[in-house]
Design an enzyme around this catalytic site. Structure first.
Site, PDB file in Angstrom:
ATOM      1  N   HIS A 256       0.830  -1.205   0.000  1.00 25.05           N
ATOM      2  CA  HIS A 256       0.000   0.000   0.000  1.00 25.05           C
ATOM      3  C   HIS A 256       0.869   1.262   0.000  1.00 25.05           C
ATOM      4  CE1 HIS A 256      -3.656   2.327   1.232  1.00 25.05           C
ATOM      5  NE2 HIS A 256      -2.734   3.123   1.761  1.00 25.05           N
ATOM      6  N   GLU A 257       1.834   1.311   0.914  1.00 26.05           N
ATOM      7  CA  GLU A 257       2.680   2.503   0.997  1.00 26.05           C
ATOM      8  C   GLU A 257       3.603   2.626  -0.211  1.00 26.05           C
ATOM      9  OE1 GLU A 257       1.836   4.670   2.996  1.00 26.05           O
ATOM     10  OE2 GLU A 257       0.599   3.441   4.332  1.00 26.05           O
ATOM     11  N   HIS A 260       1.848   4.658  -2.799  1.00 23.62           N
ATOM     12  CA  HIS A 260       2.031   6.095  -2.572  1.00 23.62           C
ATOM     13  C   HIS A 260       3.430   6.543  -3.008  1.00 23.62           C
ATOM     14  CE1 HIS A 260      -1.649   7.003  -0.453  1.00 23.62           C
ATOM     15  NE2 HIS A 260      -1.443   6.092   0.486  1.00 23.62           N
ATOM     16  N   GLU A 286      -4.355   8.012  -3.108  1.00 23.75           N
ATOM     17  CA  GLU A 286      -4.893   6.759  -2.573  1.00 23.75           C
ATOM     18  C   GLU A 286      -5.247   5.783  -3.681  1.00 23.75           C
ATOM     19  OE1 GLU A 286      -5.548   4.393   0.750  1.00 23.75           O
ATOM     20  OE2 GLU A 286      -4.594   6.361   0.535  1.00 23.75           O
TER      21      GLU A 286
END
EC number: 3.4.17.19
Length: 491
Positions: A256-257, A260, A286
């Site tokens: 997830h990170e 980003h 996001e």
């Protein structure tokens, strides 16, 4: 020197100072000694005052007027748009208020972490009351007679309103709730079992970060209480967390990170230290983290590759084959934590937070009543009771640092990711065959060239529409979730 070049030179220094402020926040979350919190709050306040003064420097207004006819490219026009927007917004917020927000939220973050560890909402309440009051004051200043929650949303998602988000959530909630009820009536798939050593988890999570295109020569991967991504350009840092009986917590937080981080690393280098040199909105940001984590990372194809890698690293992991592993990766169960939620229930978590923080900012909900309101709403939405504050209103860091208006961008990002996933699979028809080999190159390259490289060049909905070929709506996301979980649970 022209007015435009003077303005952009001044802006470059402001962007650099802002990056330093971000590095202080990263340090506070990862490496800062516990006893330094009070001093760090003063450092934050001082730097915030410097940045605020620069952002309302009257020369900016003069330069903007003089530079009107000087922009010779699409990028320069977009830079002026961003500077004008930031200048107009910042002028509305008194310097005293900006410094006080920085000081209080810096301390409140540590108070939240301690209260969360102790499951003691009342210990955090005095700080929450201060943060809410300050953000209400800021929202009032920014709204200029309009809705102060809309003004706070605009900090993270320009041109978006609570009414638009409420309408979108109203479309999504009934279908997600109905599907959730059907899924929870079916037997829950088995999860992983065993103990997963921290060093081996970190070894594999670094391999996952690289597999998804994260450049560790321009980044770091560290541990923190709450995973996050920080920075832009050539210094983009991420964190994760480890639970030795739940490796998915670490692995999917990392993916997830990385989404980003890859957005920031993928922006055209020519935009570095300019208003275009970072993600255009938190919703678009996001969309990258969610498509990396879910549509790619939790796909049947990629999960099959992960199963083989994890068996080789950890030995017996408690599931027999790749299909069972895929079900474990995507299992739906009764739980409390947003960041650990499955795709089906995640947006219901966001809708709860959206309604509660909207009420906090409007004054309809007092901070002292938040814990009870949270627990009542959770029981109504999810059907079971919250046993302690760390599983309820203290689980997220966002309100401690004043990020009111931020939560709804998570669901907006999911909506954008649903649209991008449809377009990606249309353009890369053999994507699953590549993901089955652990190769995300085609997907990440498509996202980089179609969206990430633009940084802040286009407006949020515009950059998604350009990548997808059509205006974004919630329908692709809902259809994806319904198709996926209907098949998974044999509905």
């Amino acid at each position: 020197m022209s007015a435009l070049s003077d303005l952009l030179a001044f802006q470059k220094e402001t962007e650099a100072l802002s990056a330093i402020a971000g590095r202080l926040e990263w340090d506070q979350e990862t490496m800062m000694p516990e006893g330094a919190a009070e001093q760090r709050s003063e450092e934050h306040a001082a730097l915030s005052s410097v940045l605020h003064a620069r952002r309302i420097d009257p020369r900016i207004g003069d330069w903007l007027e003089q530079a009107r006819g000087e922009a010779q490219s699409e990028a320069q026009t977009a830079m002026l748009r961003h500077i004008r927007r930031d200048y107009d917004k910042t002028q509305k917020v008194p310097a005293r208020l900006a410094a006080e927000i920085a000081r209080v939220t810096s301390v409140a973050q540590g108070k939240w972490a301690a209260a969360r560890a102790a499951d003691d909402f009342k210990a955090f309440l005095p700080w929450l009351e201060q943060v809410v009051s300050l953000r209400q004051e800021e929202g009032e200043a920014l709204a200029d007679g309009g809705d102060r929650y809309d003004a706070l949303i605009d900090n993270y998602e320009p041109d978006m309103t609570a009414a638009q988000l409420g309408q979108m959530f109203g479309t999504m909630r009934p279908r997600l709730t109905a599907l959730r009820e059907q899924v929870l009536d079916r037997p829950e798939p088995a999860g992983l079992s065993g103990s997963f050593a921290t060093d081996k988890q970190m070894e594999f999570t670094r391999a996952l970060a690289v597999a998804f295109g994260y450049d560790l020569t321009r980044g770091r991967l560290d541990l923190s209480v709450h995973p996050f991504s920080s920075g832009s350009g050539s210094d983009v840092r991420i964190t994760t967390r480890v639970s030795e009986d739940d490796p998915f917590n670490c692995f999917y937080s990392t993916i997830h990170e990385v989404g980003h981080a890859c957005y920031e690393q993928g922006i055209d280098p020519a935009y570095a230290l300019t208003p275009l040199g970072h993600g255009v909105s938190m919703g678009v940001h996001e969309s990258q983290s969610r498509i990396y984590e879910n549509q790619l990372g939790r796909s049947r194809a990629f999960a099959g590759w992960m199963f083989d890698q994890m068996k080789a690293l950890f030995g017996d992991i408690g599931v027999a084959d790749a299909d069972a592993f895929y079900r474990a990766v995507n299992r739906v169960r009764k739980d409390f934590i947003r960041t650990e939620s499955d795709e089906l229930q995640y947006n219901l978590h966001i809708m709860l937070r959206f309604d509660l923080e909207r009420a906090l900012v409007s004054g309809d909900l007092a901070p002292a009543d938040l814990e009870t309101a949270w627990n009542d709403r959770f029981k109504a939405d999810f059907g079971y009771e919250v046993p302690r504050a760390s599983l309820g209103c203290l689980q997220d860091v966002h309100w401690s640092v004043g990020l009111f208006g931020y939560f709804p961008t998570y669901s907006l990002g999911n909506v954008y990711a649903g649209c991008l996933n449809e377009a990606l699979r249309r353009d890369v028809p053999d994507l699953d065959a590549q993901l089955a080999k652990g190769d995300t190159t085609a997907a990440t390259t498509w996202l980089r060239s179609n969206l990430q490289t633009h940084g802040g060049l286009y407006r949020p909905e515009e950059v998604v529409a350009r990548a997808c070929g059509t205006a974004p709506t919630a329908e692709p996301l809902i259809r994806y979730i319904e198709d996926k979980f209907t098949a998974l649970y044999g509905l």
